[in-house]
Design a protein around this motif. Structure first.
Motif, PDB file in Angstrom:
ATOM      1  N   VAL A 197       0.830  -1.215   0.000  1.00  0.00           N
ATOM      2  CA  VAL A 197       0.000   0.000   0.000  1.00  0.00           C
ATOM      3  C   VAL A 197       0.857   1.254   0.000  1.00  0.00           C
ATOM      4  O   VAL A 197       2.036   1.232   0.352  1.00  0.00           O
ATOM      5  N   VAL A 239      -5.060   4.883   3.355  1.00  0.00           N
ATOM      6  CA  VAL A 239      -4.467   4.201   2.206  1.00  0.00           C
ATOM      7  C   VAL A 239      -4.999   4.858   0.937  1.00  0.00           C
ATOM      8  O   VAL A 239      -6.207   4.964   0.741  1.00  0.00           O
ATOM      9  N   SER A 256      -3.676   0.546  -3.057  1.00  0.00           N
ATOM     10  CA  SER A 256      -3.551  -0.779  -2.446  1.00  0.00           C
ATOM     11  C   SER A 256      -3.371  -1.821  -3.540  1.00  0.00           C
ATOM     12  O   SER A 256      -3.380  -1.517  -4.734  1.00  0.00           O
TER      13      SER A 256
END
Length: 267
Positions: A179, A191, A194
């Motif tokens: 990530v 995040v 990812s």
């Protein structure tokens, strides 16, 4: 027979040529650069390269425009990150208990010690450093004005890069988790990317966010534009590390798995 087929498959992955996306060209500009990691183009046209060998065998070398080379700093253990600042440059060593150091006018000065420090980012009085450790890597901030060191995060899982993007976001990666996160004041660190395959070096410019995958076989260089669209710019890389702009419209990329430096040019 099966063993031969397996060996042949891995050999194919190792030697299959790097492929560039439509609109881009790639060529080898420097060969025989052992474990090429970070790149730092210099005003005189030379290139500083960290050679990420361990146990005191690593070094930072200067490759001149005519191709000749000189060792600038020797006897290092996995020298990795490099960033220009304060009229010189800072470099890290990705081994336990070794310092992040400042080089200027031939003098190396220790700034602070870390555990497997890799990525660096500098902006004025703040120098950021991130540790490639699993699972207790730290993201730290060093202050030039008072030599203080502050741990901003202490549970980073194999952090390898930290970068300020053109939109103001400060981003870092966690290679183990695949990530890229945004460093935020409230500590939430959302995040923003990812499902990546071992993301390593990050770089931002007017085109967007560049992400290298530190995979031994079939690694990619990705570009995520400002609209969030992801494109694979290079395929079949082997353990690529840093990518930097040259200042003449192209990019240099360290392909550590093949001991060389590539130049990526838009058509």
């Amino acid at each position: 027979m099966l063993c031969a087929a397996t060996l042949g498959f891995f050999a194919w992955q190792s030697f299959y040529p790097v492929s560039a996306a439509s609109g881009w060209q790639v060529q080898v500009v420097h060969r025989d650069v052992p474990k090429a990691a970070s790149l730092l183009p210099q005003p005189d046209g030379s290139l500083l390269v960290s050679q990420e060998l361990d146990r005191g065998m690593g070094s930072i070398v200067r490759i001149r425009p005519d191709g000749t080379r000189e060792v600038v700093v020797a006897n290092l253990s996995k020298p990795d990150g490099m960033i220009p600042t304060h009229g010189g440059w800072v470099f890290s060593q990705e081994s336990g208990g070794l310092p992040v150091s400042f080089y200027k006018d031939g003098v190396v000065t220790e700034l602070f010690k870390g555990e497997s420090v890799q990525g660096l980012w500098d902006e004025g009085d703040d120098l950021y450093a991130i540790e490639d450790r699993n699972p207790t890597g730290r993201l730290m901030r060093y202050r030039w004005s008072d030599q203080s060191l502050t741990v901003l995060r202490d549970q980073v899982n194999e952090g390898e890069s930290i970068i300020r993007c053109t939109d103001g976001r400060l981003l870092y990666n966690e290679k183990k988790r695949g990530v890229v996160r945004e460093l935020t004041d409230d500590g939430s660190d959302p995040v923003i990317l990812s499902n990546l395959n071992q993301p390593t070096f990050l770089m931002c410019d007017e085109r967007g966010l560049w992400v290298n995958e530190d995979s031994t076989h079939r690694a990619r260089l990705l570009l995520i534009d400002k609209q969030g669209r992801q494109q694979t710019i290079l395929s079949f890389l082997k353990a690529p590390q840093s990518i930097v702009p040259t200042g003449r419209g192209s990019y240099l990329l360290a392909e550590g798995g093949r001991n060389r430096v590539l130049e990526l040019t838009p058509e």
